[in-house]
Design a protein around this motif. Sequence first.
Motif, mmCIF file in Angstrom:
data_model
loop_
_atom_site.group_PDB
_atom_site.id
_atom_site.type_symbol
_atom_site.label_atom_id
_atom_site.label_comp_id
_atom_site.label_asym_id
_atom_site.label_seq_id
_atom_site.Cartn_x
_atom_site.Cartn_y
_atom_site.Cartn_z
ATOM 1 N N ARG A 49 0.850 -1.189 0.000
ATOM 2 C CA ARG A 49 0.000 0.000 0.000
ATOM 3 C C ARG A 49 0.884 1.236 0.000
ATOM 4 N NH1 ARG A 49 -4.708 0.173 4.008
ATOM 5 N NH2 ARG A 49 -3.383 1.909 4.466
ATOM 6 N N ALA A 50 0.354 2.280 -0.611
ATOM 7 C CA ALA A 50 1.066 3.546 -0.676
ATOM 8 C C ALA A 50 0.036 4.659 -0.769
ATOM 9 C CB ALA A 50 1.989 3.578 -1.891
ATOM 10 N N THR A 51 0.494 5.878 -0.627
ATOM 11 C CA THR A 51 -0.351 7.033 -0.909
ATOM 12 C C THR A 51 0.411 7.934 -1.865
ATOM 13 O OG1 THR A 51 0.471 8.305 0.983
ATOM 14 C CG2 THR A 51 -1.528 6.990 1.335
ATOM 15 N N VAL A 52 -0.335 8.659 -2.661
ATOM 16 C CA VAL A 52 0.257 9.589 -3.620
ATOM 17 C C VAL A 52 -0.540 10.887 -3.561
ATOM 18 C CG1 VAL A 52 -1.110 8.676 -5.553
ATOM 19 C CG2 VAL A 52 1.006 9.890 -6.016
ATOM 20 N N ARG A 53 0.156 11.991 -3.654
ATOM 21 C CA ARG A 53 -0.534 13.278 -3.666
ATOM 22 C C ARG A 53 0.299 14.296 -4.405
ATOM 23 N NH1 ARG A 53 1.418 17.131 0.010
ATOM 24 N NH2 ARG A 53 2.883 16.294 1.530
ATOM 25 N N ARG A 54 -0.395 15.280 -4.970
ATOM 26 C CA ARG A 54 0.295 16.427 -5.542
ATOM 27 C C ARG A 54 0.764 17.304 -4.389
ATOM 28 N NH1 ARG A 54 -4.155 15.708 -8.924
ATOM 29 N NH2 ARG A 54 -3.599 15.337 -11.086
ATOM 30 N N ALA B 225 -0.302 2.302 -8.962
ATOM 31 C CA ALA B 225 -1.652 2.319 -9.527
ATOM 32 C C ALA B 225 -2.554 3.081 -8.568
ATOM 33 C CB ALA B 225 -2.168 0.895 -9.713
ATOM 34 N N THR B 226 -3.379 3.953 -9.111
ATOM 35 C CA THR B 226 -4.310 4.726 -8.292
ATOM 36 C C THR B 226 -5.540 5.060 -9.135
ATOM 37 O OG1 THR B 226 -4.569 6.713 -6.939
ATOM 38 C CG2 THR B 226 -3.183 6.917 -8.887
ATOM 39 N N GLU B 227 -6.635 5.316 -8.467
ATOM 40 C CA GLU B 227 -7.879 5.646 -9.162
ATOM 41 C C GLU B 227 -7.938 7.111 -9.578
ATOM 42 O OE1 GLU B 227 -10.277 3.444 -10.040
ATOM 43 O OE2 GLU B 227 -8.912 1.910 -9.263
ATOM 44 N N VAL B 228 -7.028 7.922 -9.071
ATOM 45 C CA VAL B 228 -7.033 9.358 -9.340
ATOM 46 C C VAL B 228 -6.200 9.655 -10.580
ATOM 47 C CG1 VAL B 228 -6.470 11.619 -8.383
ATOM 48 C CG2 VAL B 228 -7.296 9.809 -6.890
ATOM 49 N N LYS B 229 -6.665 10.565 -11.408
ATOM 50 C CA LYS B 229 -5.962 10.923 -12.641
ATOM 51 C C LYS B 229 -4.827 11.902 -12.341
ATOM 52 C CE LYS B 229 -6.341 11.749 -17.366
ATOM 53 N NZ LYS B 229 -5.094 11.233 -17.836
ATOM 54 N N PHE B 230 -3.642 11.581 -12.839
ATOM 55 C CA PHE B 230 -2.483 12.454 -12.754
ATOM 56 C C PHE B 230 -1.963 12.692 -14.159
ATOM 57 C CE2 PHE B 230 -2.672 10.723 -8.508
ATOM 58 C CZ PHE B 230 -2.303 11.802 -7.707
ATOM 59 N N ASN B 231 -1.113 13.682 -14.333
ATOM 60 C CA ASN B 231 -0.534 14.017 -15.631
ATOM 61 C C ASN B 231 0.980 13.892 -15.576
ATOM 62 O OD1 ASN B 231 -3.068 14.850 -16.791
ATOM 63 N ND2 ASN B 231 -2.900 16.670 -15.516
ATOM 64 N N ALA B 232 1.592 13.667 -16.735
ATOM 65 C CA ALA B 232 3.048 13.649 -16.807
ATOM 66 C C ALA B 232 3.580 15.001 -16.342
ATOM 67 C CB ALA B 232 3.500 13.354 -18.230
ATOM 68 N N ASN B 233 4.708 14.983 -15.689
ATOM 69 C CA ASN B 233 5.390 16.160 -15.139
ATOM 70 C C ASN B 233 4.748 16.708 -13.870
ATOM 71 O OD1 ASN B 233 7.405 16.159 -17.157
ATOM 72 N ND2 ASN B 233 5.985 17.201 -18.535
ATOM 73 N N VAL C 141 6.582 10.717 -14.666
ATOM 74 C CA VAL C 141 7.220 10.704 -15.976
ATOM 75 C C VAL C 141 6.204 10.354 -17.048
ATOM 76 C CG1 VAL C 141 9.024 9.617 -17.370
ATOM 77 C CG2 VAL C 141 9.439 10.118 -14.966
ATOM 78 N N TRP C 142 5.316 9.419 -16.741
ATOM 79 C CA TRP C 142 4.246 9.035 -17.663
ATOM 80 C C TRP C 142 3.029 8.606 -16.860
ATOM 81 C CZ3 TRP C 142 2.519 4.137 -16.932
ATOM 82 C CH2 TRP C 142 3.386 3.218 -16.353
ATOM 83 N N CYS C 143 1.866 8.727 -17.472
ATOM 84 C CA CYS C 143 0.601 8.304 -16.871
ATOM 85 C C CYS C 143 -0.207 7.587 -17.939
ATOM 86 C CB CYS C 143 -0.187 9.504 -16.347
ATOM 87 S SG CYS C 143 0.709 10.465 -15.127
ATOM 88 N N SER C 144 -0.683 6.404 -17.610
ATOM 89 C CA SER C 144 -1.465 5.622 -18.550
ATOM 90 C C SER C 144 -2.514 4.851 -17.767
ATOM 91 C CB SER C 144 -0.560 4.659 -19.306
ATOM 92 O OG SER C 144 -1.319 3.814 -20.136
ATOM 93 N N ASP C 145 -3.775 5.004 -18.162
ATOM 94 C CA ASP C 145 -4.887 4.394 -17.444
ATOM 95 C C ASP C 145 -4.797 4.797 -15.971
ATOM 96 O OD1 ASP C 145 -5.762 3.199 -19.809
ATOM 97 O OD2 ASP C 145 -4.473 1.460 -19.484
ATOM 98 N N ASN C 146 -4.659 3.837 -15.089
ATOM 99 C CA ASN C 146 -4.564 4.133 -13.659
ATOM 100 C C ASN C 146 -3.135 4.006 -13.142
ATOM 101 O OD1 ASN C 146 -7.297 4.515 -13.603
ATOM 102 N ND2 ASN C 146 -7.764 2.478 -12.868
ATOM 103 N N ASN C 147 -2.151 3.882 -14.022
ATOM 104 C CA ASN C 147 -0.761 3.714 -13.617
ATOM 105 C C ASN C 147 0.022 5.012 -13.789
ATOM 106 O OD1 ASN C 147 -1.015 0.989 -12.993
ATOM 107 N ND2 ASN C 147 -0.658 0.386 -15.109
ATOM 108 N N ILE C 148 0.965 5.218 -12.871
ATOM 109 C CA ILE C 148 1.852 6.377 -12.928
ATOM 110 C C ILE C 148 3.284 5.876 -12.824
ATOM 111 C CG2 ILE C 148 2.470 8.591 -11.895
ATOM 112 C CD1 ILE C 148 -0.217 8.447 -10.369
#
Length: 111
Positions: free
Chosen positions: A31-36, A57-65, A83-90
């Motif tokens: 488990r992890a957490t991710v935030r801007r 993998a997370t349900e929240v949409k993020f963008n490259a950079n 660096v990259w975002c695709s589907d639910n992966n960052i």
Amino acid sequence: MSLRNSRYRSPAPALVEQRKAFRHPVVLQQRATVRRHAALAHDAQLLDLSIYGCRVATEVKFNANDRLWLRFEGSNPVAATAVWCSDNNIGCRFDAPIERTLFRALTLITE
């Protein structure tokens, strides 16, 4: 003579893999957490890891950079860049390599 021979040689394919280190799959579901920066944390799942970066993998949409803070079980927040975002992966690159003790704790199975 060599010019004529080299003219028909096809170039070698470019390497797609440009990582500095091999990414190790995480055997246990970590488990992890991710935030801007300056935002709320969202649940994530660590999928693979190297000392230089990871894939979560997370349900929240993020963008490259996007600038991110990642927190793994038992660790302090780790600063990273998406660096990259695709589907639910960052795919993330850490600002500084993570400590080897944290890397080992996240990738080794303890029984």
